[in-house]
Design an enzyme around this catalytic site. Structure first.
Site, PDB file in Angstrom:
ATOM      1  CG  ASP A 143       4.318  -9.963  21.322  1.00  0.00           C
ATOM      2  OD1 ASP A 143       4.620  -8.800  21.609  1.00  0.00           O
ATOM      3  OD2 ASP A 143       4.653 -10.525  20.257  1.00  0.00           O
TER       4      ASP A 143
ATOM      5  CE  LYS B  19       8.539 -10.112  28.126  1.00  0.00           C
ATOM      6  NZ  LYS B  19       7.785 -10.559  26.938  1.00  0.00           N
TER       7      LYS B  19
ATOM      8  N   GLY C  11       7.391  -3.981  23.503  1.00  0.00           N
ATOM      9  CA  GLY C  11       6.343  -3.123  24.035  1.00  0.00           C
ATOM     10  C   GLY C  11       5.540  -3.857  25.081  1.00  0.00           C
ATOM     11  CG  HIS C  12       6.547  -4.839  28.638  1.00  0.00           C
ATOM     12  ND1 HIS C  12       7.495  -4.902  29.627  1.00  0.00           N
ATOM     13  CD2 HIS C  12       6.890  -5.792  27.743  1.00  0.00           C
ATOM     14  CE1 HIS C  12       8.371  -5.850  29.347  1.00  0.00           C
ATOM     15  NE2 HIS C  12       8.031  -6.396  28.206  1.00  0.00           N
TER      16      HIS C  12
ATOM     17  CD  GLN D  21      13.030  -8.133  22.777  1.00  0.00           C
ATOM     18  OE1 GLN D  21      13.929  -8.215  23.597  1.00  0.00           O
ATOM     19  NE2 GLN D  21      12.704  -6.972  22.250  1.00  0.00           N
TER      20      GLN D  21
END
Length: 432
Positions: free
Chosen positions: A13, A16, A40-41, A225
């Site tokens: 988180d 990225k 999740g990005h 991650q």
């Protein structure tokens, strides 16, 4: 030609997605190399938010080749939904834009069922898994009973593997975990239909990357991650089931280590963590709530609130070492705007001893207390800054102190959620 790897330096988180999106402008190929849809990005481009779980963030750029490497575990249903959502936004996601490694392992319905049932059975001692089937899929991969994407092209092989695997999974689900067993035939029929959807996307990612290198094309490797969720180097067992460190870019995409030129570590200007596990600099007070609300710290995949704390330099130094970082990218610096003072966790204290590195023993790490260094905050809005010289002096001092404590130069600073709200001090592709 240069190849750049982007990794998280905390517990994921870190932002990225935005940095990958930014660097994609300088790359011809973007490849995701590990993890699954437990990541999740979130990207904000022209005020519109997009969330990616499997497809590389670079898909928002036209004429970029996006690849999902063999190190990723793929839930075909999730990937299909993501592709359809992008199509509805007018973004092309055909085989010319996206390739899926034929060697990537597939998350099956029984993996998800096992993940959820196990976590439920653990009760108060649960790890905090997302319940997406990531761990069980990696287990099958290592146990050599996994189903790979290429199995979709052989219906008889696919059916046999599903039936054989369910004999063991159903026994475990029903007899040990007290959950409902699964019928094989509906799974077989559904995955046969999915095979028609995905067959055109299956490629040899390693061969594609080799060809891109021979043509002197820039390649961007996107991790999911963060380092401290790494199954080997993180706060085990409160970790993910893969290796989010930079070296995995080689294993998870099929490229040699000599091909990697720059390693960019993404670090949030403070620290967050989702799920269970030790967190030395966590703020369980009003300041922690302030960072959570101002930073909108809620998981892109699960929606779970993130635990918040001051920036932990012990964590960051550890990440710099195990990843071999060449550059840092600081995100969400704007969230700290308005604070009178900011704390930096520069070391740990345990039973009267000062610790400079993250201890492997959870009993020790959980008992550690942060040693803080206080710095002055700033009140000025920094969202319009496009160079370090445009930042308030105290913000510049904060960045300089981070560089000095970790020994890695800061190349990029994010001063807002938008693509344009970024200071690029050094382009990692140019300095490779």
């Amino acid at each position: 030609m240069a190849n750049v790897v982007v990794v998280g330096t905390q517990w994921g988180d870190e932002g990225k997605g935005k940095i990958v999106d930014l660097l994609t402008a300088h790359a011809g190929t973007v490849v995701r190399f590990q993890g699954g849809n437990n990541a999740g990005h979130t990207l904000v481009v022209d005020g519109e938010k997009s969330i990616f779980h499997l497809i590389p963030s670079g898909i928002l750029y036209p004429n970029k080749r996006c690849l999902i490497g063999n190190g990723v575990v793929v839930d075909p249903e999730v990937l299909l939904d993501e592709m359809k959502a992008l199509f509805e936004k007018g973004i092309s996601v055909g085989p010319d834009r996206l390739g899926l490694s034929e060697r990537a392992h597939l998350i099956m319905p029984y993996h998800t069922a096992l993940d959820v049932a196990r976590e439920r059975a653990k009760g108060g001692s649960k790890i905090g898994t997302t319940g997406r089937g990531i761990g069980p899929c990696y287990e099958d991969k290592v146990a050599r009973v996994g189903i790979r994407a290429l199995d979709l092209t052989e219906p008889d092989v696919l059916e046999e593997k599903i039936i054989q695997n369910l004999k063991e999974k159903n026994f475990y689900l029903a007899s040990f975990l007290g959950a409902e067993p699964l019928e094989p035939q509906p799974i077989v029929e559904r995955y046969r239909l999915l095979s028609k959807e995905f067959a055109p996307f299956l490629v040899d990612v390693s061969a594609e990357l080799d060809e891109a290198r021979r043509k002197n094309g820039n390649i961007l490797f996107e991790g999911a991650q963060g380092t401290h969720l790494d199954v080997d180097h993180g706060t085990y067992p409160f970790v993910t089931s893969s290796n989010p460190v930079a070296a995995t870019a080689c294993v998870g995409a099929g490229i040699g280590p000599k091909a990697l030129d720059s390693i960019v570590g993404i670090v949030k200007a403070y620290t967050t963590r989702v799920g269970s596990g030790p967190f030395v600099s966590e703020l369980e007070n009003e300041m922690g709530k302030y960072l959570q609300e101002r930073g909108e710290e809620f998981g892109a995949t699960t929606g779970r609130p993130r635990r918040c704390g001051w920036l932990d330099m012990v964590v960051l130094r550890y990440s710099a070492r195990v990843n071999g970082l060449t550059h840092l990218a600081i995100t969400k610096l704007d969230v700290l705007t308005g604070l009178d003072s900011i704390q930096l966790c520069i070391a740990y204290e345990h039973q009267g001893k000062r610790l400079e590195s993250v201890p492997a023993k959870l009993s020790v790490l959980s008992a550690c207390r942060p040693i803080y260094e206080e710095m002055n905050g700033w009140k000025e809005d920094i969202s319009e800054a496009r160079g370090l010289g445009e930042l308030p002096n105290n913000a510049r001092e904060y960045i300089k102190r981070i560089e000095a404590l970790v020994g890695v130069p800061v190349a990029i600073v994010s001063v807002g959620p938008g693509r344009e709200e970024t200071i690029v001090r050094t382009n990692p592709f140019d300095s490779a």
